[in-house]
Design a protein around this motif. Structure first.
Motif, short mmCIF file in Angstrom:
data_model
loop_
_atom_site.label_atom_id
_atom_site.label_comp_id
_atom_site.label_asym_id
_atom_site.label_seq_id
_atom_site.Cartn_x
_atom_site.Cartn_y
_atom_site.Cartn_z
N UNK A 361 -64.52 86.16 15.36
CA UNK A 361 -63.62 87.29 15.58
C UNK A 361 -62.71 86.90 16.75
N UNK A 362 -61.46 86.54 16.52
CA UNK A 362 -60.63 86.00 17.60
C UNK A 362 -60.28 86.99 18.70
N UNK A 363 -60.48 88.27 18.46
CA UNK A 363 -60.24 89.26 19.52
C UNK A 363 -61.51 89.53 20.33
N UNK A 364 -62.67 89.24 19.74
CA UNK A 364 -63.92 89.60 20.39
C UNK A 364 -64.20 91.09 20.39
N UNK A 365 -63.35 91.88 19.72
CA UNK A 365 -63.46 93.34 19.72
C UNK A 365 -64.00 93.81 18.38
N UNK A 366 -64.90 94.78 18.40
CA UNK A 366 -65.43 95.35 17.17
C UNK A 366 -65.58 96.85 17.34
N UNK A 367 -65.78 97.54 16.21
CA UNK A 367 -65.83 99.01 16.20
C UNK A 367 -64.53 99.60 16.73
N UNK A 368 -63.43 98.90 16.49
CA UNK A 368 -62.12 99.35 16.94
C UNK A 368 -61.07 98.69 16.03
N UNK A 369 -59.87 99.26 15.97
CA UNK A 369 -58.86 98.70 15.08
C UNK A 369 -58.50 97.25 15.36
N UNK A 370 -58.71 96.75 16.59
CA UNK A 370 -58.33 95.38 16.95
C UNK A 370 -59.29 94.33 16.40
N UNK A 371 -60.41 94.75 15.82
CA UNK A 371 -61.34 93.80 15.20
C UNK A 371 -60.59 92.92 14.19
N UNK A 372 -60.93 91.63 14.14
CA UNK A 372 -60.14 90.74 13.29
C UNK A 372 -60.96 89.50 12.90
N UNK A 373 -60.50 88.84 11.87
CA UNK A 373 -60.94 87.49 11.49
C UNK A 373 -59.80 86.88 10.70
N UNK A 374 -59.51 85.61 10.95
CA UNK A 374 -58.40 84.97 10.25
C UNK A 374 -58.78 84.66 8.81
N UNK A 375 -57.76 84.50 7.97
CA UNK A 375 -58.02 84.15 6.56
C UNK A 375 -58.77 82.84 6.46
N UNK A 376 -58.43 81.90 7.33
CA UNK A 376 -59.10 80.58 7.29
C UNK A 376 -60.58 80.70 7.65
N UNK A 377 -60.89 81.49 8.66
CA UNK A 377 -62.29 81.65 9.05
C UNK A 377 -63.07 82.44 8.01
N UNK A 378 -62.42 83.44 7.39
CA UNK A 378 -63.07 84.18 6.31
C UNK A 378 -63.42 83.24 5.16
N UNK A 379 -62.51 82.33 4.84
CA UNK A 379 -62.77 81.37 3.77
C UNK A 379 -63.92 80.44 4.15
N UNK A 380 -63.94 80.01 5.42
CA UNK A 380 -65.07 79.20 5.90
C UNK A 380 -66.38 79.96 5.71
N UNK A 381 -66.34 81.25 6.02
CA UNK A 381 -67.55 82.06 5.89
C UNK A 381 -68.03 82.18 4.46
#
Length: 394
Positions: A361-381
């Motif tokens: 999660x490149x923002x380090x934030x969760x349970x908030x709108x700023x939570x994120x993961x890049x398309x590339x990392x999602x594909x890795x996952x």
């Protein structure tokens, strides 16, 4: 990810930002329908259990299945990835395996657990807790949402039978191993500059409700010396929780919800409910005991009373070390990280070999709108999850 893009408009919260998707509301129902359609498009057989968890099967359901999945509900105003990423990645992993011609030797299933966040009825991981019997069905049936409706009433409205909820031996026998993929809720992978990790443990955590009772009255007509205002000890509790957590090794204490009754601007409240989330590697309950002692002192100083109710609790979870190490071997020694966030995998860990994968999660934030993961990392996952499922079910 195409799956996340497909559900991006469902449950968007125009007031808070992010998403509000709670069990049995319109948004969560639409997500359930979306999941069923996507699973059936991939040739999976779908069923919903008595606790309203959804199962999508590749192969005949039976003992020893390899199960993956997560949840689709959110906290109020939550991010787009917490929960749905694990579900979407599971579906994509199945698709990847089918494209490669893989045939599982054991049954393989994708599960969507109900009410993981506890955003409507207050108890996290409710679907998995019911399935494992770690919450009593009578207690669950009487849980109430912020509008006062019970879980039993909501289930009937959904078309489910609340009389049937509880420990599900059939479902538990079917699970051989469970692997949950989840967006990381922290900065571990940022610091390591890695896209994927395996989980080691979940911090012990629970939720408590403090109800301060005083005397409701007129804000303008009641002198300060004549007041028994429960808002004052409630406010003091918020500060005391922070101080106590800071003095506890790796402790965390958060008041995320405070509900005054009747809630008028020009009214001294008659009661104030303070909802506390507390976490620590060991001794979370003793930390809350200290906070509760302070709360009683604060209440007495204002001529009020306080009632403390434990709504949920789970000890620190250590995931199955053999399964964890097996996943690391399959994934070329990815890093191992602990987490302070609770998950259905943590509930199941007491019953079955269980593991988790985290996606950066490149923002380090969760349970908030700023939570994120890049398309590339999602594909890795999703590719990592496919490799794990192939190893476990192949």
């Amino acid at each position: 990810m195409s799956g996340l893009n497909a559900i991006a408009g469902i449950g968007a919260d125009q007031r808070r930002g992010g998403y509000s998707r709670h069990v049995f509301d319109d948004a969560e129902r639409h997500l359930r329908e979306w999941f069923v359609e996507q699973a059936q498009n991939r040739g999976l057989a779908v069923e919903t259990d008595a606790n309203t968890n959804i199962w999508a099967w590749w192969g005949q359901p039976g003992p020893g299945a390899v199960v993956t999945g997560s949840h689709l509900d959110s906290v109020p105003g939550g991010g787009a990835f917490d929960g749905p990423l694990g579900v979407v990645s599971a579906l994509e992993a199945v698709e990847l395996l089918r494209e490669r011609g893989f045939q599982p030797r054991t049954p393989l299933a994708v599960v969507v657990f109900a009410e993981e966040e506890g955003g409507r009825f207050g108890v996290p991981c409710l679907g998995s807790r019911l399935m494992t019997g770690t919450i009593h069905p009578d207690h669950a049936r009487n849980l109430r949402d912020p509008d006062g409706g019970t879980l039993a009433e909501a289930m009937r409205s959904f078309g489910a039978d609340p009389a049937r909820i509880g420990r599900d031996e059939t479902a538990l026998v079917r699970i051989g191993t469970f692997v949950e993929l989840h967006v990381e809720q922290g900065k571990g992978l940022i610091d390591l500059d890695r896209p994927v990790a395996v989980a080691d443990s979940i911090l012990g955590h629970g939720r408590w409700r403090f109800r301060f009772s005083g005397q409701g009255n007129h804000a303008g007509a009641t002198l300060i010396d004549d007041r028994n205002d429960p808002m004052l000890p409630a406010a003091q509790l918020v500060l005391a929780a922070r101080r106590t957590a800071a003095a506890t090794p790796d402790g965390r204490a958060t008041v995320g919800r405070l509900v005054p009754t009747p809630g008028g601007t020009n009214v001294i409240a008659s009661t104030v409910d303070v909802h506390l989330d507390a976490r620590a590697p060991s001794g979370a309950r003793s930390m809350v005991d200290d906070i509760a002692g302070r709360a009683r002192e604060f209440a007495a100083q204002e001529g009020c009373q306080v009632e403390v109710v434990e709504e949920s609790f789970g000890d620190t979870v250590h995931f199955d070390p053999a399964l964890r190490d097996r996943l690391r071997g399959v994934l070329d020694d990815v890093p191992v990280l602990p987490t302070g966030a609770g998950h259905d995998a943590g509930v199941l860990a007491a019953e079955k070999p269980t593991a988790m994968l985290f996606v950066r999660n490149p923002t380090g934030i969760s349970h908030a709108p700023e939570e994120h993961a890049t398309a590339e990392d999602c594909e890795e996952g999703s590719h990592a999850l496919a490799r794990v499922l192939a190893d476990l079910a192949g």
